[in-house]
Write a protein that holds these residues in place. Structure first.
Motif, PDB file in Angstrom:
ATOM      1  N   GLY A   1       0.769  -1.165  -0.072  1.00  0.00           N
ATOM      2  CA  GLY A   1      -0.082  -0.186   0.008  1.00  0.00           C
ATOM      3  C   GLY A   1       1.373   1.371   0.164  1.00  0.00           C
ATOM      4  O   GLY A   1       0.437   2.283  -0.716  1.00  0.00           O
TER       5      GLY A   1
ATOM      6  N   LYS B   1       2.583   0.939  -3.436  1.00  0.00           N
ATOM      7  CA  LYS B   1       2.187   1.109  -5.126  1.00  0.00           C
ATOM      8  C   LYS B   1       2.568   0.365  -5.731  1.00  0.00           C
ATOM      9  O   LYS B   1       2.829   0.836  -7.114  1.00  0.00           O
ATOM     10  CB  LYS B   1       1.762   2.568  -5.725  1.00  0.00           C
ATOM     11  CG  LYS B   1       1.368   3.063  -4.799  1.00  0.00           C
ATOM     12  CD  LYS B   1       0.047   3.378  -3.680  1.00  0.00           C
ATOM     13  CE  LYS B   1      -0.047   4.444  -2.724  1.00  0.00           C
ATOM     14  NZ  LYS B   1      -1.495   4.186  -1.794  1.00  0.00           N
TER      15      LYS B   1
ATOM     16  N   PRO C   1       2.563  -3.695  -7.299  1.00  0.00           N
ATOM     17  CA  PRO C   1       1.836  -5.059  -7.770  1.00  0.00           C
ATOM     18  C   PRO C   1       2.316  -6.227  -6.623  1.00  0.00           C
ATOM     19  O   PRO C   1       3.559  -6.116  -5.459  1.00  0.00           O
ATOM     20  CB  PRO C   1       2.415  -5.474  -8.271  1.00  0.00           C
ATOM     21  CG  PRO C   1       3.089  -4.498  -9.947  1.00  0.00           C
ATOM     22  CD  PRO C   1       3.464  -3.722  -8.611  1.00  0.00           C
TER      23      PRO C   1
ATOM     24  N   LEU D   1      -1.315  -9.260  -8.881  1.00  0.00           N
ATOM     25  CA  LEU D   1      -2.541  -9.163  -7.901  1.00  0.00           C
ATOM     26  C   LEU D   1      -2.183  -7.317  -8.112  1.00  0.00           C
ATOM     27  O   LEU D   1      -1.186  -6.938  -7.469  1.00  0.00           O
ATOM     28  CB  LEU D   1      -2.786  -8.965  -6.678  1.00  0.00           C
ATOM     29  CG  LEU D   1      -2.977 -10.681  -6.800  1.00  0.00           C
ATOM     30  CD1 LEU D   1      -4.014 -11.219  -5.303  1.00  0.00           C
ATOM     31  CD2 LEU D   1      -4.044 -11.350  -7.412  1.00  0.00           C
ATOM     32  N   HIS D   2      -3.533  -5.708  -8.102  1.00  0.00           N
ATOM     33  CA  HIS D   2      -2.916  -5.180  -8.240  1.00  0.00           C
ATOM     34  C   HIS D   2      -4.504  -4.509  -7.264  1.00  0.00           C
ATOM     35  O   HIS D   2      -3.871  -3.268  -6.722  1.00  0.00           O
ATOM     36  CB  HIS D   2      -3.553  -4.705  -9.804  1.00  0.00           C
ATOM     37  CG  HIS D   2      -2.326  -5.022 -10.256  1.00  0.00           C
ATOM     38  ND1 HIS D   2      -1.108  -4.155 -10.929  1.00  0.00           N
ATOM     39  CD2 HIS D   2      -2.217  -5.173 -11.798  1.00  0.00           C
ATOM     40  CE1 HIS D   2      -0.141  -4.351 -11.425  1.00  0.00           C
ATOM     41  NE2 HIS D   2      -1.158  -5.404 -12.401  1.00  0.00           N
ATOM     42  N   ASP D   3      -5.281  -5.248  -6.710  1.00  0.00           N
ATOM     43  CA  ASP D   3      -6.423  -4.625  -5.962  1.00  0.00           C
ATOM     44  C   ASP D   3      -6.268  -6.446  -4.691  1.00  0.00           C
ATOM     45  O   ASP D   3      -5.911  -7.462  -5.040  1.00  0.00           O
ATOM     46  CB  ASP D   3      -7.700  -5.492  -6.900  1.00  0.00           C
ATOM     47  CG  ASP D   3      -8.785  -5.498  -5.866  1.00  0.00           C
ATOM     48  OD1 ASP D   3      -8.911  -4.581  -4.224  1.00  0.00           O
ATOM     49  OD2 ASP D   3      -9.936  -5.253  -5.943  1.00  0.00           O
ATOM     50  N   ILE D   4      -5.222  -5.284  -3.807  1.00  0.00           N
ATOM     51  CA  ILE D   4      -5.573  -6.904  -2.244  1.00  0.00           C
ATOM     52  C   ILE D   4      -6.750  -6.674  -1.275  1.00  0.00           C
ATOM     53  O   ILE D   4      -6.257  -7.413  -0.476  1.00  0.00           O
ATOM     54  CB  ILE D   4      -4.050  -6.058  -2.100  1.00  0.00           C
ATOM     55  CG1 ILE D   4      -4.271  -4.680  -1.706  1.00  0.00           C
ATOM     56  CG2 ILE D   4      -2.957  -6.980  -2.780  1.00  0.00           C
ATOM     57  CD1 ILE D   4      -2.878  -4.373  -0.847  1.00  0.00           C
ATOM     58  N   GLU D   5      -7.481  -6.319  -2.071  1.00  0.00           N
ATOM     59  CA  GLU D   5      -8.804  -5.944  -1.084  1.00  0.00           C
ATOM     60  C   GLU D   5      -8.945  -7.053  -0.147  1.00  0.00           C
ATOM     61  O   GLU D   5      -9.345  -7.159   0.935  1.00  0.00           O
ATOM     62  CB  GLU D   5     -10.402  -5.375  -2.074  1.00  0.00           C
ATOM     63  CG  GLU D   5     -11.696  -4.872  -1.202  1.00  0.00           C
ATOM     64  CD  GLU D   5     -10.457  -3.641  -0.210  1.00  0.00           C
ATOM     65  OE1 GLU D   5     -11.079  -3.442   1.656  1.00  0.00           O
ATOM     66  OE2 GLU D   5     -10.187  -2.480  -0.268  1.00  0.00           O
ATOM     67  N   ASP D   6      -9.534  -8.240  -1.348  1.00  0.00           N
ATOM     68  CA  ASP D   6      -9.921  -9.738  -0.097  1.00  0.00           C
ATOM     69  C   ASP D   6      -8.321 -10.537   0.143  1.00  0.00           C
ATOM     70  O   ASP D   6      -9.421 -12.023   0.043  1.00  0.00           O
ATOM     71  CB  ASP D   6     -10.605 -10.211  -1.299  1.00  0.00           C
ATOM     72  CG  ASP D   6     -12.375  -9.121  -2.051  1.00  0.00           C
ATOM     73  OD1 ASP D   6     -12.917  -8.849   0.046  1.00  0.00           O
ATOM     74  OD2 ASP D   6     -12.880  -8.845  -2.452  1.00  0.00           O
TER      75      ASP D   6
END
Length: 413
Positions: free
Chosen positions: A135, A138, A140, A377-382
């Motif tokens: 985070g 920024k 991957p 992964l570029h979206d690590i939300e889940d």
């Protein structure tokens, strides 16, 4: 120094702290870097490790903190203790690896971290730390399967093409798989109970080898290997596990119980209490090491025959890779060499230091995935850690249905 909130899922970055962290690595915004470079982080069990590796396989920086001495005193790994030690050391280890690499965090292509399988409390520390770092920088994120990383380590040290057979034997895992690609695995067999390293550790503990003057600083498996050199394996007649099962699965619990019975009998014969060193300890160590090697070799032999029968491996010069902590046991390696010589295969093992858990294999697996464009992964939300997670597609039933009879090998060790 980089300050991170160590509570999973909660992170409020401090711009000042991020700036200080980046500046400590001579951070220059916009500096181009043409090669792929990955930071790997490993906390799946009891080693806190990190490494920076580039796409050519150069290890640019590495750091590791072993918890072995602590767990030797407690007689085994206690998950909350391992978790606390990871928390205390992960920031320092990651910073040491980055500093040794002379790479600015801005030049990293991605951050790769073990998220499965392993001890839940240990995995959580590595994942929480990594997600906060991702985070801030920024970058991957590449989630890594611990067993896949062990399997592919050989491609860092040797020129190995797909497909190849891999035998992963350690304190927490035991399996045979066909590696067809970076994320393409066929599971041929696995341990039905405990792993060989776990069994050897328990036998060493029951023999009280930590009290032996030559073994006091060694892990259980290392103590067994060391003492076995002085023993006579022929003093005990032990039947290999799963002798009649025509599959590639393993079992070590029954062997452990049998050895315990032998130890109890010898204690009675020698008139000593549990906790004292048996005069026959070296012979017991030699016997258990030999039968473990024979069991591993027979299951691996069937896997080779199955893969060749199904044309999953080439008939000549097929590669068998042995990795994991137990693969650093030289007696077991020699037994596997007898097998590969008999089956026209080539045995390859990573260097012993890369057979045990390390950050290099995680970073390298990240490089492999970057090259293949898989699992970035570029979206690590889940993203979540998974303490239990199978490897690849399980075809062990097909292996059993083939009912391949394994010819006897002369194990002249």
């Amino acid at each position: 120094m980089l300050i991170l909130n160590k509570t999973a899922g909660v992170f409020k970055p401090s711009k000042r702290k991020v700036y200080e962290f980046l500046r400590s690595f001579n951070f220059h915004p916009g500096t181009p870097f043409l090669h792929k470079i990955v930071l790997g982080i490993e906390t799946s069990c009891d080693d806190t490790a990190a490494a920076v590796v580039d796409e050519t396989g150069n290890v640019l920086g590495e750091a590791i903190h072993s918890q072995t001495e602590v767990h030797l005193k407690t007689g085994g790994i206690i998950p909350p203790v391992a978790q606390q030690l990871h928390r205390e050391n992960i920031q320092r280890i990651v910073q040491e690896a980055l500093s040794a690499s002379s790479i600015s965090p801005s030049d990293l292509s991605a951050i790769a971290t073990t998220i499965k399988p392993g001890l839940a409390l240990s995995l959580g520390v590595g994942l929480s730390f990594s997600l906060q770092l991702v985070g801030q920088l920024k970058k991957p994120f590449i989630p890594i399967h611990h067993m896949e990383a062990h399997a592919l380590t050989i491609r860092l040290t040797s020129k190995v093409e797909f497909p190849f057979l891999v035998l992963l034997i350690s304190g927490g895992h035991c399996l045979l798989a066909l590696v067809q690609g970076v994320s393409d695995f066929l599971l041929l067999g696995k341990s039905l109970d405990i792993a060989p390293g776990d069994m050897l550790d328990k036998v060493a503990r029951r023999l009280s080898l930590i009290k032996h003057p030559e073994c006091s600083t060694m892990s259980g498996g290392k103590a067994i290997e060391h003492l076995a050199k002085q023993g006579n394996r022929f003093h005990f007649d032990i039947t290999p596990p799963l002798k009649r099962a025509k599959n590639c699965d393993f079992s070590f619990t029954g062997l452990q119980h049998l050895i315990n019975k032998i130890i109890i009998q010898k204690e009675k014969e020698e008139g000593i209490e549990q906790g004292q060193i048996l005069s026959s300890a070296a012979d017991i160590a030699a016997a258990v090491q030999h039968i473990t090697a024979c069991h591993i070799v027979k299951r691996t032999h069937r896997a080779i025959l199955f893969c060749k029968q199904r044309n999953l491996l080439p008939q000549n010069n097929a590669v068998l890779v042995a990795s994991g902590g137990v693969a650093s046991n030289f007696y077991i390696r020699r037994a596997l060499e007898i097998l590969t010589n008999a089956t026209q295969c080539t045995l390859l093992c990573p260097p012993p230091r890369l057979c045990t858990d390390n950050g290099i294999m995680i970073a390298w697996n990240g490089i492999e995935r970057l090259r293949a464009g898989v699992g970035i992964l570029h979206d690590i939300e889940d993203i979540r850690y998974e303490p239990k997670c199978p490897l690849g597609v399980d075809i062990s039933k097909e292996v059993e249905d083939a009912a391949i009879k394994v010819p006897r090998l002369k194990m002249n060790l």
